[in-house]
Design a protein around this motif. Sequence first.
Motif, short mmCIF file in Angstrom:
data_model
loop_
_atom_site.label_atom_id
_atom_site.label_comp_id
_atom_site.label_asym_id
_atom_site.label_seq_id
_atom_site.Cartn_x
_atom_site.Cartn_y
_atom_site.Cartn_z
N ASN A 60 -5.86 0.70 -8.36
CA ASN A 60 -4.54 0.76 -8.36
C ASN A 60 -4.00 0.11 -7.10
O ASN A 60 -2.95 -0.49 -7.05
N ILE A 61 -4.94 -0.04 -5.97
CA ILE A 61 -4.30 -0.71 -4.83
C ILE A 61 -4.39 -2.25 -5.12
O ILE A 61 -3.54 -2.99 -4.97
N VAL A 62 -5.45 -2.77 -5.90
CA VAL A 62 -5.49 -4.18 -6.29
C VAL A 62 -4.32 -4.50 -7.29
O VAL A 62 -3.54 -5.58 -6.99
N ASN A 63 -3.99 -3.75 -8.20
CA ASN A 63 -2.98 -3.99 -9.17
C ASN A 63 -1.62 -3.88 -8.40
O ASN A 63 -0.78 -5.07 -8.65
N THR A 64 -1.41 -2.90 -7.43
CA THR A 64 -0.27 -2.95 -6.78
C THR A 64 0.17 -4.24 -5.62
O THR A 64 1.08 -4.79 -5.74
N TYR A 118 -8.33 -6.21 5.75
CA TYR A 118 -7.30 -5.06 5.93
C TYR A 118 -8.04 -3.89 5.74
O TYR A 118 -8.48 -3.56 4.64
N ASP A 119 -8.22 -2.94 6.67
CA ASP A 119 -8.89 -1.46 6.47
C ASP A 119 -7.41 -0.62 6.20
O ASP A 119 -6.76 -0.55 7.29
N ALA A 120 -7.50 0.07 5.21
CA ALA A 120 -6.51 1.24 5.10
C ALA A 120 -7.15 2.55 5.11
O ALA A 120 -8.01 2.69 4.43
N VAL A 121 -6.89 3.36 5.96
CA VAL A 121 -7.24 4.73 6.18
C VAL A 121 -6.32 5.67 5.49
O VAL A 121 -4.95 5.75 6.02
N GLN A 122 -6.55 6.23 4.21
CA GLN A 122 -5.61 6.98 3.69
C GLN A 122 -6.17 8.33 3.29
O GLN A 122 -7.35 8.51 2.63
N ASN A 123 -5.73 9.24 3.79
CA ASN A 123 -6.17 10.53 3.42
C ASN A 123 -7.85 10.89 3.92
O ASN A 123 -8.63 11.34 3.23
N LEU A 168 0.74 -1.15 0.05
CA LEU A 168 -0.06 -0.04 0.06
C LEU A 168 0.74 1.31 -0.19
O LEU A 168 0.46 2.27 -0.58
N GLN A 169 1.98 1.27 0.77
CA GLN A 169 2.99 2.32 0.61
C GLN A 169 3.57 2.56 -0.84
O GLN A 169 3.83 3.92 -1.07
N LYS A 170 3.61 1.61 -1.66
CA LYS A 170 4.22 1.71 -2.95
C LYS A 170 2.93 2.23 -4.01
O LYS A 170 3.34 2.43 -5.21
N SER A 171 1.80 2.01 -3.63
CA SER A 171 0.61 2.40 -4.43
C SER A 171 0.71 3.98 -4.70
O SER A 171 0.97 4.71 -3.89
N THR A 172 0.49 4.36 -5.93
CA THR A 172 0.72 5.59 -6.49
C THR A 172 -0.37 6.46 -6.43
O THR A 172 -0.18 7.57 -6.51
#
Length: 186
Positions: A129-133, A167-172, A119-123
């Motif tokens: 984009n998250i699934v592809n990464t 997995y829950d990702a909270v981004q921005n 997830l840190q590599k996701s642009t």
Amino acid sequence: MNRFSCALLLVAVGFAGANVCTDDTGHWMFSLAEGVTDYSYGGSKLNTKYYCFEGCLNTGTALQNYKILLAGTNATMLERTRPVKDIVSLHSQAVVRDDDPNAEFCVDDTLRNDVKNALQKSTKNTCKNIVNTLVLNLNRPGWAITCIQFDEFALDGVVTDKNFCSYDAVQNGEIFTIRLAKLDMS
């Protein structure tokens, strides 16, 4: 939950049962989300024998169902209802306590760290984009990977097993629920 939400939930669950794959064999896990603003799926190809996904941005819903090949016999399976505000609150408290709220239903430390690093590599903060990464970075053939971004609530099944990860990702300030599972293709 108000009366309208309960009625909507019952209709959605009925719709999910009628249109998303399942049978009487194996361990099936499901997820239903309302207020969906983005979604994507990847990993193994969809197949009604073990991996289904339906999403619609017009209605703001996403349904998924898949058969998991459990790694152990002591897995605890639960169903949970999660309003988005509860997820945000849980992650905010985790930062203060310095713990990982994803550890409960993503029990494999290696997988959880791999997801976090990917997830840190996701642009871009989009589900596609998250699934592809994740597909490119995790190298887990035979696994289903889904991502749903929503702003209302989710009803889902979870299990404590090495072959499953919620997995829950909270981004921005946005919530992305990522689910990974090793598929039982039998």
